[in-house]
Motif scaffolding. Sequence first.
Motif, PDB file in Angstrom:
ATOM      1  N   UNK A  29      33.778  30.306  43.595  1.00 15.33           N
ATOM      2  CA  UNK A  29      32.898  31.466  43.756  1.00 15.33           C
ATOM      3  C   UNK A  29      32.049  31.695  42.513  1.00 15.33           C
ATOM      4  N   UNK A  30      32.641  31.547  41.326  1.00 14.02           N
ATOM      5  CA  UNK A  30      31.871  31.721  40.090  1.00 14.02           C
ATOM      6  C   UNK A  30      30.730  30.714  40.018  1.00 14.02           C
ATOM      7  N   UNK A  31      30.989  29.492  40.412  1.00 14.65           N
ATOM      8  CA  UNK A  31      29.941  28.469  40.355  1.00 14.65           C
ATOM      9  C   UNK A  31      28.792  28.805  41.295  1.00 14.65           C
ATOM     10  N   UNK A  32      29.116  29.376  42.458  1.00 18.18           N
ATOM     11  CA  UNK A  32      28.063  29.719  43.419  1.00 18.18           C
ATOM     12  C   UNK A  32      27.287  30.968  43.017  1.00 18.18           C
ATOM     13  N   UNK A  37      26.769  29.624  34.977  1.00 19.61           N
ATOM     14  CA  UNK A  37      28.054  28.924  34.873  1.00 19.61           C
ATOM     15  C   UNK A  37      27.798  27.506  34.349  1.00 19.61           C
ATOM     16  N   UNK A  38      28.629  27.010  33.454  1.00 23.01           N
ATOM     17  CA  UNK A  38      28.384  25.680  32.862  1.00 23.01           C
ATOM     18  C   UNK A  38      28.202  24.593  33.918  1.00 23.01           C
TER      19      UNK A  38
END
Length: 682
Positions: A29-32, A37-38
């Motif tokens: 979810x963080x990546x999306x 996000x790195x």
Amino acid sequence: MPDKATDGTEVTAAGIARLAGVGRAAVSNWRRRHADFPKPVGGTETSPSFALADVEAWLRAQGKLAEVPPRERVWQQLAGHPEGPVTALVHTGCVLLLIHDRPTLWLDASAGSDERLAAMLPAALDQVLDARFGPAPQRTVTTPIGPRLLPSAPLLRGAAELAAGPGARKAYEFLLGRHLDANPRQYALTPAPLAELMAGLAGPARTVLDPACGTGTLLRAAATGSRPGQELYGQDDDPALTALTALRLALSTDATVRIAAGDSLRADAVPGLRADAALCHPPFNERNWGHDELAYDPRWEYGFPARTESELAWVQHALARVRDGGTVVVLMPPAAASRRSGRRIRADLLRRGALRAVIALPAGAAPPYNIPLHLWVLRRPEKAPAQPEVLLADAGQFAGEGRGGPDWRSVRDAVLGAWGDFDRTGRFDDRPGLARRLPVIELLDDDVDLAPARHLPPPTAAGDTGRLTDVRERLDETLRLTARLTPAAPATSRAAPRRPLTTVGELARGGALTLRTGTHGGHARVPVLTDHDVLAGTGPTGTLPESDEEPVLTEPGDVVVPVLGGGTVARVVDATTAGAALGRNLVLLRPDPAALDPWFLAGFLRGTANHRQASSYASTATRLDVRRLQLPRLPLDAQRGYGDRFRALDEFERALRLAGRLGEQLVRGMYDGLTDGTVAPD
């Protein structure tokens, strides 16, 4: 640690989840959702890897990470090593052994740049490795050369910092244990309680051999409380594993350690050894064990094993490598006690007094966990016994409920007690249902069947009938309690009220509760609350590999939630489970009593819709992101009203579960009693 230490270290999504104490779904979810996000720096499209330094910086900026624990940083460096985790573990083990044995050499080599460290370490490592494992040509652990050590320099400095507190031994146990846990199908592991039982059956020994040593668990158990001058010999056909095992044993004991690489049956590294004891957990059901090329080997004193009897080849190999009177303890599949292809060898082992005991273990003692394995205790005969006898024992009654594993304390007391009496005095009173001394002549029939259950007398009828009466009385009491605890019928249905909601993650950030995840290691003697214990409603039954990782200990009022399996379960810790270590795949929520009622928290976390919206799917498993679980914002007094209701439901659920277990015991006991004649049909 300087930033450059993590420049080359990569971490997967699973590693990020472990750093932040969340599920993998949260990382996805963080990546999306976060454009900053790195970006991946390696790996594959389906399993990307990220720079550890970039991930740490992002997590801190988002308020999701205060500081990476040293053990987690070192583990990520080890797992992301360019030559793989096994090479990294060997380099780390060598340096930890140097720190343990010659700390001044490490301090001298580590003072300066990474290039200087890589250049100076080989000479220092040669000194300690030669002293522990013998000259270089004989060693399983080879000294890594300078160019190969340079990529490991940040990892080695981190491992030294990790060992500064608990010591080099616990630091290595943590890292090795984490690696073994991460690769369960790659290694055949012997559970520590089983290893301790096998070492106890063998007794104190100055020279110990394990011809299929694997990770060295059996040799480590044999070295516990070892006498000065003890020698440990082991061999395994995996060269990389033998190096890890040698380092593990050298760090955990002062004994002389000699571990060799190779197949013990085809290429025995110590053909002239006559050890005091041999312990062995051999590979089961191996057809390609050397049957064709070893037909005339002198080790087959009791008969040439059939191609399907690889376990009997290991038994005879171990017997050939102990002195006269030396003890051998081998873990065996139960089929080896009765297969017709092995009956002649079994008969000769019995007839000549070599086989002294066959002990059936409870199911769940070791992989494969669904089969009750056997222990064979043998002794190399000094002379032919006049009237040979054998001890048959069955510890199956100590099997644990569910997947928690056996009651190891009871198994150990019963098995060692029976073997000690039989071995010391030769006199042994039969213990119905548990152990029996049997003349060998009674077993030398056409089958030579050694399965203990087929020769043990059943428990005494009076005791069995009394036990059934007790179970029936307890069931009656439990059913009456269940009737009293049955919740009242709900009032007429009404529309669900609109209530402002919050999440576990928001409560954690606001300080209303503390969120902790289970560890991979800890103190071996602390009982561990596993996810299976939480699901089954039982007490702590697990164990953790000993390491420097501080376990998370439960306290009364904590709420424990399993994150795998998809079940709507949350358990409030009471006095019976307080003080246990939190196992893997569990999340602990510790509410602030001034802000949250634990029963209110646990009750709302169990809502089906709540679990559904906070769960995700990874392969065939369901994983719960505990931070996304919701509960209403209510004042403490209103929370307690809900909490009282949820506590009553929990008591009802426990009573139902107990009634089910007692009912099963009563039905099973009645069937057994009617069929064996201890209970009359009227």
